[in-house]
Design a protein around this motif. Structure first.
Motif, PDB file in Angstrom:
ATOM      1  N   ALA A  22       0.829  -1.208   0.000  1.00 27.11           N
ATOM      2  CA  ALA A  22       0.000   0.000   0.000  1.00 27.11           C
ATOM      3  C   ALA A  22       0.861   1.256   0.000  1.00 27.11           C
ATOM      4  CB  ALA A  22      -0.940  -0.003   1.204  1.00 27.11           C
ATOM      5  N   CYS A  23       1.931   1.268   0.770  1.00 22.26           N
ATOM      6  CA  CYS A  23       2.797   2.443   0.836  1.00 22.26           C
ATOM      7  C   CYS A  23       3.431   2.715  -0.526  1.00 22.26           C
ATOM      8  CB  CYS A  23       3.865   2.254   1.904  1.00 22.26           C
ATOM      9  SG  CYS A  23       4.890   3.724   2.174  1.00 22.26           S
ATOM     10  N   ARG A  24       3.982   1.684  -1.119  1.00 18.68           N
ATOM     11  CA  ARG A  24       4.637   1.858  -2.426  1.00 18.68           C
ATOM     12  C   ARG A  24       3.636   2.314  -3.488  1.00 18.68           C
ATOM     13  NH1 ARG A  24       6.776  -3.080  -3.303  1.00 18.68           N
ATOM     14  NH2 ARG A  24       4.877  -3.702  -4.348  1.00 18.68           N
ATOM     15  N   ASP A  25       2.462   1.707  -3.517  1.00 18.83           N
ATOM     16  CA  ASP A  25       1.471   2.034  -4.546  1.00 18.83           C
ATOM     17  C   ASP A  25       0.809   3.388  -4.320  1.00 18.83           C
ATOM     18  OD1 ASP A  25       2.060  -0.449  -5.568  1.00 18.83           O
ATOM     19  OD2 ASP A  25       0.104  -1.335  -5.100  1.00 18.83           O
ATOM     20  N   LEU A  26       0.512   3.724  -3.082  1.00 19.63           N
ATOM     21  CA  LEU A  26      -0.254   4.934  -2.791  1.00 19.63           C
ATOM     22  C   LEU A  26       0.603   6.156  -2.473  1.00 19.63           C
ATOM     23  CD1 LEU A  26      -3.032   3.290  -0.592  1.00 19.63           C
ATOM     24  CD2 LEU A  26      -3.140   3.868  -3.030  1.00 19.63           C
ATOM     25  N   HIS A  27       1.799   5.921  -1.947  1.00 17.56           N
ATOM     26  CA  HIS A  27       2.638   7.046  -1.521  1.00 17.56           C
ATOM     27  C   HIS A  27       3.904   7.190  -2.352  1.00 17.56           C
ATOM     28  CE1 HIS A  27       0.584   5.955   2.490  1.00 17.56           C
ATOM     29  NE2 HIS A  27      -0.183   6.790   1.790  1.00 17.56           N
ATOM     30  N   GLY A  28       4.046   6.380  -3.374  1.00 23.88           N
ATOM     31  CA  GLY A  28       5.186   6.492  -4.269  1.00 23.88           C
ATOM     32  C   GLY A  28       6.336   5.583  -3.892  1.00 23.88           C
ATOM     33  N   PRO A  29       7.095   5.160  -4.894  1.00 22.85           N
ATOM     34  CA  PRO A  29       8.234   4.273  -4.627  1.00 22.85           C
ATOM     35  C   PRO A  29       9.334   5.021  -3.874  1.00 22.85           C
ATOM     36  CG  PRO A  29       8.188   4.910  -6.937  1.00 22.85           C
ATOM     37  CD  PRO A  29       6.952   5.484  -6.303  1.00 22.85           C
ATOM     38  N   ARG A  30       9.887   4.355  -2.916  1.00 24.07           N
ATOM     39  CA  ARG A  30      10.984   4.909  -2.114  1.00 24.07           C
ATOM     40  C   ARG A  30      11.679   3.756  -1.402  1.00 24.07           C
ATOM     41  NH1 ARG A  30       6.510   6.510   0.253  1.00 24.07           N
ATOM     42  NH2 ARG A  30       6.785   8.714  -0.145  1.00 24.07           N
ATOM     43  N   GLU A  31      12.769   4.057  -0.816  1.00 26.21           N
ATOM     44  CA  GLU A  31      13.476   3.069  -0.009  1.00 26.21           C
ATOM     45  C   GLU A  31      12.772   2.990   1.342  1.00 26.21           C
ATOM     46  OE1 GLU A  31      16.231   0.188   0.311  1.00 26.21           O
ATOM     47  OE2 GLU A  31      16.089   1.522  -1.413  1.00 26.21           O
ATOM     48  N   GLY A  32      12.198   1.861   1.667  1.00 28.07           N
ATOM     49  CA  GLY A  32      11.500   1.699   2.935  1.00 28.07           C
ATOM     50  C   GLY A  32      10.105   2.315   2.901  1.00 28.07           C
ATOM     51  N   LEU A  33       9.526   2.486   4.083  1.00 27.76           N
ATOM     52  CA  LEU A  33       8.175   3.023   4.218  1.00 27.76           C
ATOM     53  C   LEU A  33       8.201   4.516   4.485  1.00 27.76           C
ATOM     54  CD1 LEU A  33       6.696   0.300   6.621  1.00 27.76           C
ATOM     55  CD2 LEU A  33       6.351   0.469   4.157  1.00 27.76           C
ATOM     56  N   CYS A  34       7.119   5.203   4.105  1.00 27.28           N
ATOM     57  CA  CYS A  34       6.986   6.614   4.471  1.00 27.28           C
ATOM     58  C   CYS A  34       6.737   6.690   5.980  1.00 27.28           C
ATOM     59  CB  CYS A  34       5.848   7.280   3.687  1.00 27.28           C
ATOM     60  SG  CYS A  34       4.194   6.730   4.163  1.00 27.28           S
ATOM     61  N   ALA A  35       6.805   7.873   6.544  1.00 25.73           N
ATOM     62  CA  ALA A  35       6.661   8.035   8.000  1.00 25.73           C
ATOM     63  C   ALA A  35       5.296   7.546   8.490  1.00 25.73           C
ATOM     64  CB  ALA A  35       6.879   9.495   8.384  1.00 25.73           C
ATOM     65  N   ASP A  36       4.224   7.848   7.759  1.00 27.58           N
ATOM     66  CA  ASP A  36       2.889   7.422   8.177  1.00 27.58           C
ATOM     67  C   ASP A  36       2.770   5.904   8.180  1.00 27.58           C
ATOM     68  OD1 ASP A  36       1.968   9.987   8.602  1.00 27.58           O
ATOM     69  OD2 ASP A  36       0.954  10.134   6.658  1.00 27.58           O
ATOM     70  N   TYR A  68      -7.392  -2.270  18.128  1.00 27.88           N
ATOM     71  CA  TYR A  68      -6.913  -1.084  17.423  1.00 27.88           C
ATOM     72  C   TYR A  68      -7.838   0.090  17.742  1.00 27.88           C
ATOM     73  CZ  TYR A  68      -3.755  -3.621  14.233  1.00 27.88           C
ATOM     74  OH  TYR A  68      -2.739  -4.353  13.689  1.00 27.88           O
ATOM     75  N   GLU A  69      -7.250   1.270  17.920  1.00 29.57           N
ATOM     76  CA  GLU A  69      -8.057   2.478  18.049  1.00 29.57           C
ATOM     77  C   GLU A  69      -8.813   2.676  16.741  1.00 29.57           C
ATOM     78  OE1 GLU A  69      -5.330   5.618  18.888  1.00 29.57           O
ATOM     79  OE2 GLU A  69      -4.717   4.736  20.791  1.00 29.57           O
ATOM     80  N   ALA A  70      -9.933   3.382  16.791  1.00 25.49           N
ATOM     81  CA  ALA A  70     -10.806   3.526  15.624  1.00 25.49           C
ATOM     82  C   ALA A  70     -10.058   4.080  14.407  1.00 25.49           C
ATOM     83  CB  ALA A  70     -11.996   4.413  15.970  1.00 25.49           C
ATOM     84  N   GLU A  71      -9.250   5.110  14.607  1.00 27.91           N
ATOM     85  CA  GLU A  71      -8.519   5.714  13.476  1.00 27.91           C
ATOM     86  C   GLU A  71      -7.531   4.728  12.861  1.00 27.91           C
ATOM     87  OE1 GLU A  71      -5.071   9.039  12.721  1.00 27.91           O
ATOM     88  OE2 GLU A  71      -6.447   9.367  14.383  1.00 27.91           O
ATOM     89  N   MET A  72      -6.805   4.018  13.701  1.00 28.56           N
ATOM     90  CA  MET A  72      -5.821   3.055  13.196  1.00 28.56           C
ATOM     91  C   MET A  72      -6.518   1.857  12.556  1.00 28.56           C
ATOM     92  SD  MET A  72      -3.083   4.534  13.613  1.00 28.56           S
ATOM     93  CE  MET A  72      -1.506   3.799  13.931  1.00 28.56           C
ATOM     94  N   ARG A  73      -7.647   1.439  13.103  1.00 28.88           N
ATOM     95  CA  ARG A  73      -8.403   0.337  12.505  1.00 28.88           C
ATOM     96  C   ARG A  73      -8.844   0.712  11.097  1.00 28.88           C
ATOM     97  NH1 ARG A  73     -11.553  -1.254  16.675  1.00 28.88           N
ATOM     98  NH2 ARG A  73     -13.111   0.345  16.303  1.00 28.88           N
ATOM     99  N   GLU A  74      -9.264   1.966  10.914  1.00 27.10           N
ATOM    100  CA  GLU A  74      -9.674   2.414   9.586  1.00 27.10           C
ATOM    101  C   GLU A  74      -8.487   2.467   8.631  1.00 27.10           C
ATOM    102  OE1 GLU A  74     -11.764   3.356   6.351  1.00 27.10           O
ATOM    103  OE2 GLU A  74     -12.557   2.622   8.251  1.00 27.10           O
ATOM    104  N   ARG A  75      -7.326   2.899   9.120  1.00 31.51           N
ATOM    105  CA  ARG A  75      -6.130   2.936   8.269  1.00 31.51           C
ATOM    106  C   ARG A  75      -5.733   1.528   7.829  1.00 31.51           C
ATOM    107  NH1 ARG A  75      -1.532   6.346  10.940  1.00 31.51           N
ATOM    108  NH2 ARG A  75      -0.450   5.610   9.087  1.00 31.51           N
ATOM    109  N   VAL A  76      -5.772   0.577   8.757  1.00 34.64           N
ATOM    110  CA  VAL A  76      -5.438  -0.808   8.412  1.00 34.64           C
ATOM    111  C   VAL A  76      -6.468  -1.352   7.436  1.00 34.64           C
ATOM    112  CG1 VAL A  76      -5.290  -3.162   9.327  1.00 34.64           C
ATOM    113  CG2 VAL A  76      -4.114  -1.306  10.482  1.00 34.64           C
ATOM    114  N   ARG A  77      -7.725  -1.017   7.633  1.00 37.94           N
ATOM    115  CA  ARG A  77      -8.776  -1.461   6.717  1.00 37.94           C
ATOM    116  C   ARG A  77      -8.500  -0.948   5.299  1.00 37.94           C
ATOM    117  NH1 ARG A  77     -13.421   0.104   9.557  1.00 37.94           N
ATOM    118  NH2 ARG A  77     -13.218  -1.775  10.769  1.00 37.94           N
ATOM    119  N   GLN A  78      -8.086   0.313   5.182  1.00 34.55           N
ATOM    120  CA  GLN A  78      -7.766   0.884   3.873  1.00 34.55           C
ATOM    121  C   GLN A  78      -6.564   0.177   3.242  1.00 34.55           C
ATOM    122  OE1 GLN A  78      -7.230   5.025   4.742  1.00 34.55           O
ATOM    123  NE2 GLN A  78      -9.426   5.440   4.850  1.00 34.55           N
ATOM    124  N   VAL A  79      -5.548  -0.092   4.058  1.00 28.65           N
ATOM    125  CA  VAL A  79      -4.369  -0.813   3.564  1.00 28.65           C
ATOM    126  C   VAL A  79      -4.788  -2.183   3.041  1.00 28.65           C
ATOM    127  CG1 VAL A  79      -2.275  -2.021   4.342  1.00 28.65           C
ATOM    128  CG2 VAL A  79      -2.616   0.384   4.921  1.00 28.65           C
TER     129      VAL A  79
END
Length: 124
Positions: A22-36, A68-79
């Motif tokens: 998800a990070c690579r596809d949605l936030h662009g290719p990079r070395e490793g993961l973005c901060a979020d 998971y807290e509600a916000e993090m549960r939603e982020r994982v659901r999106q991933v």
């Protein structure tokens, strides 16, 4: 390593793979993961380490306790919504094993918790 320890380690590898996809596809290719995404990965790791079911852990979608807290549960659901279909091409064994794990029955401990929660939460 016991079968349950292998399963929880496999679940952790699956979550990490989904976050990477998800990070690579949605936030662009990079070395490793973005901060979020790195923050989400660390959060998921802490939650998995502190799971009240330990090695009897069901997959999160079947778990009676949502740790998971509600916000993090939603982020994982999106991933998972994004990465899930792509897992079959990029990590077919992990994807198929995860689908199989979702079909496993709840452990006795998880069933007891689910029953207790049903009694304490009124229908509405």
């Amino acid at each position: 390593m016991t079968p349950s320890e292998r399963r929880i380690a496999r679940e952790w590898r699956t979550v990490q793979a989904m976050i990477r996809i998800a990070c690579r596809d949605l936030h662009g290719p990079r070395e490793g993961l973005c901060a979020d995404c790195e923050g989400l990965r660390l959060y998921a790791e802490r939650r998995l380490e502190r799971c009240p079911f330990a090695h009897e852990k069901p997959t999160c979608v079947k778990c009676p306790v949502h740790c998971y807290e509600a916000e993090m549960r939603e982020r994982v659901r999106q991933v998972m919504r994004h990465a899930g279909p792509r897992m079959l091409l990029r990590h077919p064994v992990l994807a198929l094993r995860h689908l199989w794990d979702e079909r496993l029955p709840l452990s006795e401990k998880a069933q007891k918790v689910a029953e207790r929660l049903k009694r304490t939460i009124p229908d509405g």
